[in-house]
Write a protein that holds these residues in place. Structure first.
Motif, PDB file in Angstrom:
ATOM      1  N   THR A 133      -7.958  14.476 -40.759  1.00 25.26           N
ATOM      2  CA  THR A 133      -7.681  14.577 -39.329  1.00 25.26           C
ATOM      3  C   THR A 133      -8.380  15.809 -38.766  1.00 25.26           C
ATOM      4  O   THR A 133      -8.525  16.827 -39.452  1.00 25.26           O
ATOM      5  CB  THR A 133      -6.172  14.674 -39.057  1.00 25.26           C
ATOM      6  OG1 THR A 133      -5.632  15.803 -39.747  1.00 25.26           O
ATOM      7  CG2 THR A 133      -5.465  13.412 -39.501  1.00 25.26           C
ATOM      8  N   ILE A 134      -8.796  15.701 -37.532  1.00 29.11           N
ATOM      9  CA  ILE A 134      -9.469  16.797 -36.836  1.00 29.11           C
ATOM     10  C   ILE A 134      -8.408  17.515 -36.005  1.00 29.11           C
ATOM     11  O   ILE A 134      -7.845  16.932 -35.070  1.00 29.11           O
ATOM     12  CB  ILE A 134     -10.593  16.258 -35.935  1.00 29.11           C
ATOM     13  CG1 ILE A 134     -11.554  15.389 -36.774  1.00 29.11           C
ATOM     14  CG2 ILE A 134     -11.349  17.401 -35.270  1.00 29.11           C
ATOM     15  CD1 ILE A 134     -12.521  14.575 -35.937  1.00 29.11           C
ATOM     16  N   PRO A 135      -8.087  18.773 -36.318  1.00 37.62           N
ATOM     17  CA  PRO A 135      -6.968  19.452 -35.663  1.00 37.62           C
ATOM     18  C   PRO A 135      -7.180  19.610 -34.153  1.00 37.62           C
ATOM     19  O   PRO A 135      -8.292  19.840 -33.684  1.00 37.62           O
ATOM     20  CB  PRO A 135      -6.928  20.826 -36.355  1.00 37.62           C
ATOM     21  CG  PRO A 135      -7.693  20.649 -37.626  1.00 37.62           C
ATOM     22  CD  PRO A 135      -8.734  19.615 -37.340  1.00 37.62           C
ATOM     23  N   GLU A 136      -6.077  19.462 -33.407  1.00 39.00           N
ATOM     24  CA  GLU A 136      -6.038  19.718 -31.970  1.00 39.00           C
ATOM     25  C   GLU A 136      -7.144  18.971 -31.225  1.00 39.00           C
ATOM     26  O   GLU A 136      -7.813  19.510 -30.348  1.00 39.00           O
ATOM     27  CB  GLU A 136      -6.138  21.221 -31.695  1.00 39.00           C
ATOM     28  CG  GLU A 136      -5.018  22.031 -32.349  1.00 39.00           C
ATOM     29  CD  GLU A 136      -5.145  23.514 -32.065  1.00 39.00           C
ATOM     30  OE1 GLU A 136      -6.085  23.903 -31.349  1.00 39.00           O
ATOM     31  OE2 GLU A 136      -4.305  24.276 -32.558  1.00 39.00           O
ATOM     32  N   SER A 137      -7.342  17.716 -31.588  1.00 37.82           N
ATOM     33  CA  SER A 137      -8.407  16.915 -30.984  1.00 37.82           C
ATOM     34  C   SER A 137      -7.913  15.493 -30.784  1.00 37.82           C
ATOM     35  O   SER A 137      -6.975  15.045 -31.450  1.00 37.82           O
ATOM     36  CB  SER A 137      -9.656  16.897 -31.875  1.00 37.82           C
ATOM     37  OG  SER A 137     -10.129  18.207 -32.098  1.00 37.82           O
ATOM     38  N   ASP A 138      -8.573  14.791 -29.850  1.00 41.23           N
ATOM     39  CA  ASP A 138      -8.254  13.376 -29.704  1.00 41.23           C
ATOM     40  C   ASP A 138      -9.430  12.533 -30.184  1.00 41.23           C
ATOM     41  O   ASP A 138      -9.636  12.363 -31.371  1.00 41.23           O
ATOM     42  CB  ASP A 138      -7.820  13.041 -28.278  1.00 41.23           C
ATOM     43  CG  ASP A 138      -8.722  13.663 -27.213  1.00 41.23           C
ATOM     44  OD1 ASP A 138      -9.885  13.946 -27.511  1.00 41.23           O
ATOM     45  OD2 ASP A 138      -8.250  13.843 -26.081  1.00 41.23           O
ATOM     46  N   HIS A 139     -10.246  12.027 -29.255  1.00 43.13           N
ATOM     47  CA  HIS A 139     -11.345  11.143 -29.656  1.00 43.13           C
ATOM     48  C   HIS A 139     -12.633  11.946 -29.698  1.00 43.13           C
ATOM     49  O   HIS A 139     -13.384  12.015 -28.718  1.00 43.13           O
ATOM     50  CB  HIS A 139     -11.447   9.983 -28.660  1.00 43.13           C
ATOM     51  CG  HIS A 139     -12.379   8.898 -29.089  1.00 43.13           C
ATOM     52  ND1 HIS A 139     -12.229   8.196 -30.262  1.00 43.13           N
ATOM     53  CD2 HIS A 139     -13.496   8.398 -28.496  1.00 43.13           C
ATOM     54  CE1 HIS A 139     -13.203   7.311 -30.366  1.00 43.13           C
ATOM     55  NE2 HIS A 139     -13.992   7.419 -29.312  1.00 43.13           N
ATOM     56  N   VAL A 140     -12.894  12.592 -30.830  1.00 47.14           N
ATOM     57  CA  VAL A 140     -14.066  13.452 -30.976  1.00 47.14           C
ATOM     58  C   VAL A 140     -14.707  13.205 -32.339  1.00 47.14           C
ATOM     59  O   VAL A 140     -14.045  12.790 -33.284  1.00 47.14           O
ATOM     60  CB  VAL A 140     -13.691  14.943 -30.846  1.00 47.14           C
ATOM     61  CG1 VAL A 140     -13.140  15.250 -29.460  1.00 47.14           C
ATOM     62  CG2 VAL A 140     -12.693  15.355 -31.921  1.00 47.14           C
ATOM     63  N   ASP A 198      -6.252  14.438 -34.500  1.00 45.64           N
ATOM     64  CA  ASP A 198      -4.805  14.312 -34.680  1.00 45.64           C
ATOM     65  C   ASP A 198      -4.099  13.827 -33.416  1.00 45.64           C
ATOM     66  O   ASP A 198      -2.923  13.461 -33.459  1.00 45.64           O
ATOM     67  CB  ASP A 198      -4.190  15.624 -35.173  1.00 45.64           C
ATOM     68  CG  ASP A 198      -4.443  16.795 -34.227  1.00 45.64           C
ATOM     69  OD1 ASP A 198      -4.979  16.579 -33.120  1.00 45.64           O
ATOM     70  OD2 ASP A 198      -4.115  17.933 -34.609  1.00 45.64           O
ATOM     71  N   GLY A 199      -4.819  13.794 -32.299  1.00 45.22           N
ATOM     72  CA  GLY A 199      -4.262  13.244 -31.069  1.00 45.22           C
ATOM     73  C   GLY A 199      -4.880  11.920 -30.677  1.00 45.22           C
ATOM     74  O   GLY A 199      -4.819  11.516 -29.509  1.00 45.22           O
ATOM     75  N   GLU A 200      -5.514  11.226 -31.628  1.00 50.50           N
ATOM     76  CA  GLU A 200      -6.183   9.958 -31.354  1.00 50.50           C
ATOM     77  C   GLU A 200      -5.208   8.896 -30.853  1.00 50.50           C
ATOM     78  O   GLU A 200      -3.993   9.002 -31.030  1.00 50.50           O
ATOM     79  CB  GLU A 200      -6.863   9.435 -32.629  1.00 50.50           C
ATOM     80  CG  GLU A 200      -8.363   9.634 -32.654  1.00 50.50           C
ATOM     81  CD  GLU A 200      -9.130   8.716 -31.708  1.00 50.50           C
ATOM     82  OE1 GLU A 200      -8.504   8.065 -30.854  1.00 50.50           O
ATOM     83  OE2 GLU A 200     -10.362   8.667 -31.807  1.00 50.50           O
TER      84      GLU A 200
END
Length: 447
Positions: free
Chosen positions: A422-429, A394-396
Motif C-alpha cells: 500500500t502507498i501511505p496517505e495516498s488514493d489513486h496514485v 491506502d485511500g484507494e
C-alpha cells in the motif's frame, strides 16, 4: 433527405436543407423530427438536442423522454452563445456562464434529478467569458481578457490537479499572452493570440504541445518554429522510432552485444506511456524500455464488452513490437516485464495472463486486476514462476481494493508468487520510485 449540418454525442442530430432538425437513437432507431424553432444555434449534449432561438432563449428536447416534449431552459435567462458537450452551457451577452445537465463541474450537487438537470447553474460567478467549452467531466473557458481557465475533474488539462481529484473553482492556465480562441483534444488544448501565435497545454507525451520536447509543462507554452527541411525535433533520451505502435528507449551507454531485460510501460488512462517512464528513470536505467504509442480512455473500461475490444489492440502491438525489436537487437526475452498504472495496470495484468509464456510477470498499480483468463494459463504462469506485484494507495476506492484482494487469493490458490504494497496517505496514485524499484527487483529477481 439531405442535411446541412450534423452533430453527434450520445445521439446524432442533423439539420436538413429545409431547416428542420432530425435526431435518431435512444427511443427511435430512425430519424424523428424535433419540434421546429426559430433557431440561431443548434447542438447536441448527451441524448438531448438544444437550440438557441432568435429571442436568445434556449429550448431543449430530451430524446430519452417518451413524451418528446420541448423544454425552455428556466430562469428567464437570455443567452448570446450556446456550447454543448457532456452537458450544456450558455453565455449571456455580458459573459456570465451558466451550465445544466446531470453533472456540471463546480456545482455542489452532482448528479441531480432528471427534472433538476434542466436548471441552469451559474459557474465561475467571478469570471466573465468570451467562450466556454464543456468537456468530459470538466469545463474550460476563455475570459473577456483572453485568459484560459479550467475546472472540474483533474487531469492533463488542469495543471497541478491530479486525475480523479476535483477543482470546484476555476484554475487559471498560465500563458504569456492573451488568447482570442481555444480548441480542445481529449488530453491537450491549444489557443491562438490576436497575431496568430499558438500556445498549447496538457499532455505532451507525444509532443502535442509543439515546443520541441516531450516534457510536461505547468502551463501553456508557445508552439516552436517548424524544423528546417530535413531536420527533426525528436527530443529526449536515445529513442528508436519504429513504424509500429511503440517507441524504444535505450539505457545510457547501451551495449549492442548485451541482452538487456525489457520493461513495457502501458499507458495510464488519458495519458501517454512516457508518464511512468519519467517517474521511474533511475529504476529502469539498466533496462530497455518499450513505450506503446496509444491512449487509454475512461470509456474503454466502462464495461467488460468495451475492455474486450481495447486490450487486443494493445496486445497485438506489444507482441509484434517485441518480436520485431528482438529480431534486430539483443534482449533477454525471458525477462520481459509489463507495468502500468490505472488503465495501464489493467492492460498489464490482462496481457500477462493471456500470454503466460511471454512475460516474467507484471507490476500492476492502481488497478483492480479484474480480468480472468483460462485456468490453464494460471497453471503455466505458476510453472514458469511468473511474479506479480500490486500497489494501491491506502485511500484507494474500495472496489479496487476488493478486486486486488480477490486476485491475490486466486494467485495464492494457483501457486503464483506475488506481493502487495500500500502507498501511505495516498488514493489513486502510481507507486513511488523506491517502491517501483522494489517491485522490479521482485519480479525479475532470481528464481
Amino acid at each position: 433527405m439531405r442535411f446541412r449540418t450534423i452533430s453527434v454525442l450520445d445521439i446524432p442530430c442533423a439539420v436538413a436543407e429545409s431547416g428542420s432538425t432530425y435526431c435518431w437513437g435512444g427511443l427511435s432507431t430512425a430519424p424523428v423530427a424535433v419540434p421546429r424553432r426559430n433557431r440561431s444555434e443548434h447542438g447536441v449534449f448527451g441524448a438531448r438536442t438544444c437550440d438557441l432561438t432568435a429571442d436568445s432563449t434556449v429550448v431543449c428536447w430530451d430524446f430519452e423522454d417518451s413524451s418528446a416534449s420541448v423544454r425552455t431552459v428556466p430562469g428567464g435567462l437570455r443567452f448570446a452563445r450556446l456550447a454543448l458537450g457532456e452537458f450544456a452551457c450558455g453565455l449571456t451577452s455580458g459573459g456570465a456562464a451558466y451550465c445544466w445537465g446531470e453533472s456540471v463541474p463546480g456545482r455542489p450537487e452532482n448528479p441531480v434529478s432528471a427534472e433538476r438537470r434542466w436548471e441552469p447553474y451559474r459557474v465561475a460567478p467571478d469570471v466573465r467569458f468570451r467562450s466556454i467549452h464543456p468537456l468530459w467531466r470538466s469545463v474550460c473557458g476563455l475570459t473577456l481578457e483572453g485568459a484560459p481557465y479550467c475546472w472540474g475533474e483533474g487531469g492533463p488539462l488542469l495543471p497541478g490537479v491530479p486525475e480523479r481529484q476535483v477543482a470546484p473553482a476555476p484554475v487559471r492556465i498560465p500563458v504569456e499572452r492573451p488568447l482570442v480562441s481555444l480548441t480542445f483534444g481529449r488530453i491537450h488544448a491549444c489557443g491562438l493570440t490576436a497575431d496568430g501565435a499558438a500556445y498549447c497545454w496538457g499532455s505532451n507525451g507525444w509532443g502535442q504541445l509543439g515546443d520541441g520536447t516531450n516534457a510536461e509543462r505547468p502551463g501553456a507554452v508557445r508552439v516552436a518554429e517548424p524544423a528546417a527541411p530535413g531536420a527533426t525535433n525528436i527530443p529526449g533520451p536515445p529513442v528508436l522510432h519504429r513504424p509500429t505502435v511503440s517507441e524504444w528507449v535505450l539505457p545510457p551507454g547501451y551495449d549492442s552485444t548485451r541482452a538487456y531485460p525489457v520493461i513495457v510501460f502501458l499507458p495510464p488512462t488519458l495519458g501517454p506511456a512516457t508518464h511512468p517512464m519519467g517517474r521511474y528513470t533511475t529504476a529502469v536505467a539498466d533496462h530497455v524500455v518499450m513505450l506503446p504509442r496509444d491512449t487509454v480512455f475512461r470509456d474503454d473500461f466502462s464495461d467488460t464488452e468495451e475492455f474486450s475490444e481495447v486490450f487486443p489492440r494493445f496486445e497485438r502491438g506489444v507482441l509484434a513490437d517485441l518480436a520485431a525489436f528482438a529480431a534486430a537487437h539483443r534482449v533477454d526475452t525471458t525477462r520481459v516485464v509489463l507495468a502500468g498504472f490505472g488503465g495501464g495496470g489493467d492492460l498489464a495484468w490482462t496481457i500477462a495472463q493471456r500470454n503466460p509464456t511471454r512475460f516474467a510477470g507484471a507490476i500492476v498499480m492502481g488497478s483492480p486486476a479484474g480480468f480472468r483468463g483460462p485456468p490453464a494459463n494460471l497453471q503455466t504462469l505458476a510453472q514458469r514462476r511468473a511474479r506479480f506485484f500490486f500497489a494501491l494507495g491506502d485511500g484507494e476506492a474500495p472496489a479496487r481494493l476488493r478486486g486486488v484482494r480477490a486476485t491475490m487469493a486466486l494467485l495464492q490458490r494457483s501457486g503464483i508468487e506475488h506481493r502487495f504494497e500500500t502507498i501511505p496517505e495516498s488514493d489513486h496514485v502510481p507507486a513511488p520510485a523506491a517502491m517501483f524499484a522494489q517491485a522490479l527487483a521482485f519480479v525479475l529477481g532470481p528464481r
